[in-house]
Design a protein around this motif. Structure first.
Motif, PDB file in Angstrom:
ATOM      1  N   HIS A 128       0.840  -1.199   0.000  1.00 45.87           N
ATOM      2  CA  HIS A 128       0.000   0.000   0.000  1.00 45.87           C
ATOM      3  C   HIS A 128       0.879   1.255   0.000  1.00 45.87           C
ATOM      4  O   HIS A 128       0.640   2.213  -0.768  1.00 45.87           O
ATOM      5  CB  HIS A 128      -0.902  -0.046   1.231  1.00 45.87           C
ATOM      6  CG  HIS A 128      -1.698   1.197   1.481  1.00 45.87           C
ATOM      7  ND1 HIS A 128      -2.713   1.614   0.648  1.00 45.87           N
ATOM      8  CD2 HIS A 128      -1.649   2.095   2.491  1.00 45.87           C
ATOM      9  CE1 HIS A 128      -3.251   2.725   1.124  1.00 45.87           C
ATOM     10  NE2 HIS A 128      -2.624   3.043   2.243  1.00 45.87           N
ATOM     11  N   ASP A 153      -1.377   0.907  -8.896  1.00 51.24           N
ATOM     12  CA  ASP A 153      -2.598   0.408  -8.294  1.00 51.24           C
ATOM     13  C   ASP A 153      -2.285  -0.881  -7.537  1.00 51.24           C
ATOM     14  O   ASP A 153      -1.828  -1.861  -8.135  1.00 51.24           O
ATOM     15  CB  ASP A 153      -3.637   0.142  -9.400  1.00 51.24           C
ATOM     16  CG  ASP A 153      -4.981  -0.277  -8.837  1.00 51.24           C
ATOM     17  OD1 ASP A 153      -5.935   0.520  -8.917  1.00 51.24           O
ATOM     18  OD2 ASP A 153      -5.078  -1.396  -8.305  1.00 51.24           O
ATOM     19  N   ARG A 156      -4.262  -3.155  -6.153  1.00 50.63           N
ATOM     20  CA  ARG A 156      -5.036  -4.360  -6.526  1.00 50.63           C
ATOM     21  C   ARG A 156      -4.575  -4.917  -7.868  1.00 50.63           C
ATOM     22  O   ARG A 156      -4.542  -6.127  -8.062  1.00 50.63           O
ATOM     23  CB  ARG A 156      -6.522  -4.039  -6.582  1.00 50.63           C
ATOM     24  CG  ARG A 156      -7.107  -3.907  -5.210  1.00 50.63           C
ATOM     25  CD  ARG A 156      -8.598  -4.072  -5.216  1.00 50.63           C
ATOM     26  NE  ARG A 156      -9.119  -3.668  -3.914  1.00 50.63           N
ATOM     27  CZ  ARG A 156     -10.335  -3.926  -3.482  1.00 50.63           C
ATOM     28  NH1 ARG A 156     -11.173  -4.584  -4.262  1.00 50.63           N
ATOM     29  NH2 ARG A 156     -10.732  -3.526  -2.297  1.00 50.63           N
ATOM     30  N   GLU A 157      -4.257  -4.004  -8.788  1.00 43.00           N
ATOM     31  CA  GLU A 157      -3.745  -4.468 -10.075  1.00 43.00           C
ATOM     32  C   GLU A 157      -2.455  -5.237  -9.852  1.00 43.00           C
ATOM     33  O   GLU A 157      -2.244  -6.304 -10.451  1.00 43.00           O
ATOM     34  CB  GLU A 157      -3.525  -3.271 -11.003  1.00 43.00           C
ATOM     35  CG  GLU A 157      -3.185  -3.628 -12.445  1.00 43.00           C
ATOM     36  CD  GLU A 157      -1.737  -4.041 -12.654  1.00 43.00           C
ATOM     37  OE1 GLU A 157      -0.851  -3.543 -11.895  1.00 43.00           O
ATOM     38  OE2 GLU A 157      -1.476  -4.877 -13.552  1.00 43.00           O
ATOM     39  N   SER A 173      -3.135  -8.601  -8.440  1.00 47.98           N
ATOM     40  CA  SER A 173      -3.756  -9.530  -9.399  1.00 47.98           C
ATOM     41  C   SER A 173      -2.695 -10.258 -10.219  1.00 47.98           C
ATOM     42  O   SER A 173      -2.964 -11.312 -10.793  1.00 47.98           O
ATOM     43  CB  SER A 173      -4.717  -8.777 -10.320  1.00 47.98           C
ATOM     44  OG  SER A 173      -3.985  -7.933 -11.188  1.00 47.98           O
ATOM     45  N   ASP A 233      -9.330  -3.468   3.454  1.00 51.87           N
ATOM     46  CA  ASP A 233      -9.994  -3.841   2.190  1.00 51.87           C
ATOM     47  C   ASP A 233      -9.095  -4.745   1.357  1.00 51.87           C
ATOM     48  O   ASP A 233      -9.568  -5.715   0.752  1.00 51.87           O
ATOM     49  CB  ASP A 233     -10.336  -2.583   1.368  1.00 51.87           C
ATOM     50  CG  ASP A 233     -11.492  -1.799   1.963  1.00 51.87           C
ATOM     51  OD1 ASP A 233     -11.686  -0.626   1.558  1.00 51.87           O
ATOM     52  OD2 ASP A 233     -12.184  -2.342   2.853  1.00 51.87           O
ATOM     53  N   LEU A 234      -7.813  -4.408   1.301  1.00 46.15           N
ATOM     54  CA  LEU A 234      -6.874  -5.247   0.552  1.00 46.15           C
ATOM     55  C   LEU A 234      -6.826  -6.656   1.142  1.00 46.15           C
ATOM     56  O   LEU A 234      -6.761  -7.646   0.404  1.00 46.15           O
ATOM     57  CB  LEU A 234      -5.465  -4.634   0.573  1.00 46.15           C
ATOM     58  CG  LEU A 234      -5.211  -3.448  -0.349  1.00 46.15           C
ATOM     59  CD1 LEU A 234      -3.796  -2.906  -0.145  1.00 46.15           C
ATOM     60  CD2 LEU A 234      -5.428  -3.808  -1.811  1.00 46.15           C
ATOM     61  N   TRP A 269      -9.882  -8.606   0.186  1.00 42.30           N
ATOM     62  CA  TRP A 269      -9.855  -8.921  -1.255  1.00 42.30           C
ATOM     63  C   TRP A 269      -8.843 -10.028  -1.541  1.00 42.30           C
ATOM     64  O   TRP A 269      -9.084 -10.905  -2.386  1.00 42.30           O
ATOM     65  CB  TRP A 269      -9.478  -7.654  -2.021  1.00 42.30           C
ATOM     66  CG  TRP A 269      -9.526  -7.782  -3.510  1.00 42.30           C
ATOM     67  CD1 TRP A 269     -10.625  -7.639  -4.312  1.00 42.30           C
ATOM     68  CD2 TRP A 269      -8.424  -8.050  -4.380  1.00 42.30           C
ATOM     69  NE1 TRP A 269     -10.281  -7.810  -5.630  1.00 42.30           N
ATOM     70  CE2 TRP A 269      -8.922  -8.058  -5.709  1.00 42.30           C
ATOM     71  CE3 TRP A 269      -7.065  -8.290  -4.186  1.00 42.30           C
ATOM     72  CZ2 TRP A 269      -8.114  -8.297  -6.818  1.00 42.30           C
ATOM     73  CZ3 TRP A 269      -6.263  -8.521  -5.295  1.00 42.30           C
ATOM     74  CH2 TRP A 269      -6.794  -8.530  -6.597  1.00 42.30           C
ATOM     75  N   THR A 270      -7.740 -10.029  -0.813  1.00 38.49           N
ATOM     76  CA  THR A 270      -6.634 -10.945  -1.108  1.00 38.49           C
ATOM     77  C   THR A 270      -6.839 -12.337  -0.533  1.00 38.49           C
ATOM     78  O   THR A 270      -6.518 -13.333  -1.187  1.00 38.49           O
ATOM     79  CB  THR A 270      -5.313 -10.364  -0.541  1.00 38.49           C
ATOM     80  OG1 THR A 270      -5.116  -9.060  -1.067  1.00 38.49           O
ATOM     81  CG2 THR A 270      -4.128 -11.234  -0.900  1.00 38.49           C
TER      82      THR A 270
END
Lengths: 311, 296
Positions: free
Chosen positions: A203, A212, A214-215, A218, A254-255, A258-259
């Motif tokens: 982060h 980014d 999240r990008e 991914s 949030d990360l 999501w992860t």
């Protein structure tokens, strides 16, 4: 999917916390929440030197205090001074220290930082920049770090993880257009080491270097992630700083949410807090962070185990 | 570029930023290192490293290092910092500017700072004593950990031979490793109480001189030392026959025996040392009987 090169994936443990003597009140206050403790053994040592050769001597009283607080929970080791990214050699005193810790209390996995802290000069002396600095994303760096990571991976028969670090320096040298994610993927593929994904560090780098998060995630080999770190920090002069001195921000929570579903081999989520920052949160504040991490862990359907044995 | 040379160049730039000056030392002059062919870098790589000087991220990196070094020093030298009062941060920054980072450990950084202060001839006597005391204390911490971590370390040999001045070889003694004597012009409890409360002590005091012995083998690493002990330990900086040391220090065998038992002095029987016919040792006594006060 479990890669056979990463030997003995550890069974999931749950939620962990970084140990320091100062934080013992917080550890005791969250006894029912903390499933494992993270030990940086250098913090329980005194350093001695003969010329440029260093030795880290465990202070027995402090180590015994750690074992008492740990109880029957697993301990995982998170080293600080290995300097695995140093061109000429990494710090042997660290390896010797981890050998001694392992002999006293075996661990289900151990980790270090993907960085360098020392430089061996041509005249044989050693220079220290004073902070962990990032490793350039070059083929040579990969050639140097990969065999070291592989050797550590096989040393104790448990996974060895490397952690992504925060840095503030401008563009690092890179071969083949690599970025940090590509380098981590190449490293874990070549060496078989696992990944300690520090979401707060990612982060910070995303904010500081303009990408980014999240990008980036991914593209990361999330199947190689065995431990995740979360932490909070501060800003200074427009930079998000890696100081582990605050509550975890909503962005990082949030990360994590999501992860986690994408990390099939994840064994633990650790909340990191610097000892010097304990007064900022207090025992109650630390418990709150750990409970939130535990809620996310539980919601992901993962088991909790205090045994810590490898599968 | 080679990784080694890139790291060497970046490390030198960071050290320069932390110190605020061009550093010359084992690695050579910074600017010379980066501006000539000493390092295996392309011109562009060399320029990139030199350009760090104008970069905010580089400035933050150097700021963090300075802050962290100052934090470590303050945490590990509370007595000295209390004594230096408002001057402490300036002295810490001077030290950081002159001495390159060598360790992430608090004690090593702190010992380096205290050594830097001891080079200052203008330190007042009481401040010098406080700095010496704190330095000895930190070194004792380090040495104790090293001693305890050494497997199968040999216990000091018990001196149990009968000491007969006329026929027996004499004991050769010396101060044990890590033992330091520091003298103050007031009781240590008074001095330390003030400093631990963050209050500097002024000088001079009018009371009698007091001594402290610091050693890794002492339970609390230090204790007050009667002046005879302090004199004896000071006289035994180098190996000396016990007879000579006792005469110079005006101390007794009982004092010496107690210090040997506490491992503040080391002693061994020297077959080569000349015997003396002077009656310095009660005939028939052993070190054990001297310690216990038993009859010979």
């Amino acid at each position: 999917m479990q890669d056979p090169k990463i030997s003995q994936y550890p069974i999931p443990l749950g939620v962990g916390f970084t140990y320091s003597a100062v934080c013992i009140p917080a550890i005791l206050a969250a006894e029912d929440v903390i499933d494992y403790l993270v030990l940086s053994p250098e913090q329980l040592c005194r350093e001695s030197r003969t010329g440029d050769t260093r030795k880290f001597d465990l202070v027995e009283a402090e180590f015994n205090q750690f074992l008492e607080v740990l109880g029957d929970r697993p301990a995982v080791v998170h080293g600080l001074e290995l300097s695995i990214g140093s061109a000429k050699s990494m710090e042997q005193a660290c390896v010797d220290l981890i050998d001694r810790v392992h002999a006293r209390r075996p661990f289900p996995w151990f980790s270090e930082h993907l960085s360098f802290l020392q430089v061996e000069e041509d005249d044989g002396t050693t220079s220290y920049p004073g902070a962990p600095l990032p490793v350039p994303l070059t083929d040579e760096a990969l050639d140097i770090v990969s065999p070291r990571a592989e050797a550590l991976r096989t040393r104790y028969g448990v996974p060895f993880l490397l952690e992504n670090v925060t840095h503030y320096l401008p563009e690092l040298p890179a071969d083949k257009g690599r970025d940090e994610i590509d380098f981590l993927n190449d490293l874990t593929e070549r060496s078989g080491c696992g990944l300690l994904l520090d979401l707060y560090n990612l982060h910070c780098n995303a904010l500081n270097h303009g990408f980014d998060a999240r990008e980036a995630l991914s593209r990361l080999r999330l199947d190689r992630v065995i431990e995740i770190h979360v932490a909070g920090g501060q800003t200074h002069d427009g930079f998000q700083m890696d100081v582990h001195a605050d509550v975890v921000s909503e962005d990082v929570w949030d990360l994590l949410e999501w992860t986690i579903p994408q990390t099939p081999n994840l064994a633990g989520v650790t909340y990191e807090l610097l000892a010097e920052a304990f007064d900022v949160l207090g025992a109650e504040g630390v418990r709150g962070q750990l409970e939130r991490a535990k809620g996310i862990w539980t919601a992901s359907g993962r088991p909790i185990s205090r045994q810590g044995a490898a599968q | 570029m080679t990784l080694a040379d890139w790291q060497s160049g970046v490390c030198a730039m960071v050290q320069k930023g932390v110190s605020g000056q061009t550093r010359s030392g084992p690695g050579g002059n910074l600017d010379a290192k980066l501006l000539t062919d000493t390092l295996d870098l392309t011109d562009q790589e060399r320029r990139s490293i030199l350009a760090l000087e104008g970069d905010r991220g580089y400035a933050l990196t150097c700021h963090i290092i300075r802050w962290w070094r100052s934090f470590k020093i303050r945490a590990a030298t509370p007595l000295t910092c209390a004594q230096l009062e408002g001057e402490s941060e300036d002295r810490i920054q001077e030290h950081i500017g002159l001495r390159a980072f060598t360790s992430f450990f608090f004690l090593e950084e702190a010992i380096g700072f205290l050594d830097y202060l001891l080079e200052d001839r203008l330190l007042t006597p009481i401040t010098r004593s406080i700095v010496r005391f704190e330095r000895a204390l930190l070194s004792a911490h380090v040495e104790r950990a090293s001693i305890l971590a050494t497997p199968n370390r040999a216990e000091p040999a018990a001196i149990d031979a009968a000491i007969d001045v006329d026929t027996a070889p004499q004991l050769m003694c010396r101060k044990a490793s890590g033992v330091t004597i520091v003298q103050f012009d007031r009781p240590p409890e008074q001095l330390l109480g003030s400093l631990l409360a963050g209050v500097a002590v002024s000088e001079p005091a009018l009371g009698p001189e007091c001594a402290i012995v610091i050693a890794p083998t002492l339970p609390a690493l230090w204790r007050p030392a009667p002046l005879a002990e302090a004199r004896l330990i000071s006289v035994l900086e180098k190996p000396t026959t016990l007879e000579t040391a006792l005469r110079r220090a005006k101390a007794t065998f009982e004092t010496a025996a107690a210090l040997i038992e506490e491992q503040l002095l080391s002693a061994e029987i020297s077959e080569q040392a000349p015997t003396s016919k002077a009656a310095r040792v009660p005939s028939g006594h052993t070190a054990a009987s001297l310690r216990s006060g038993a009859s010979p």
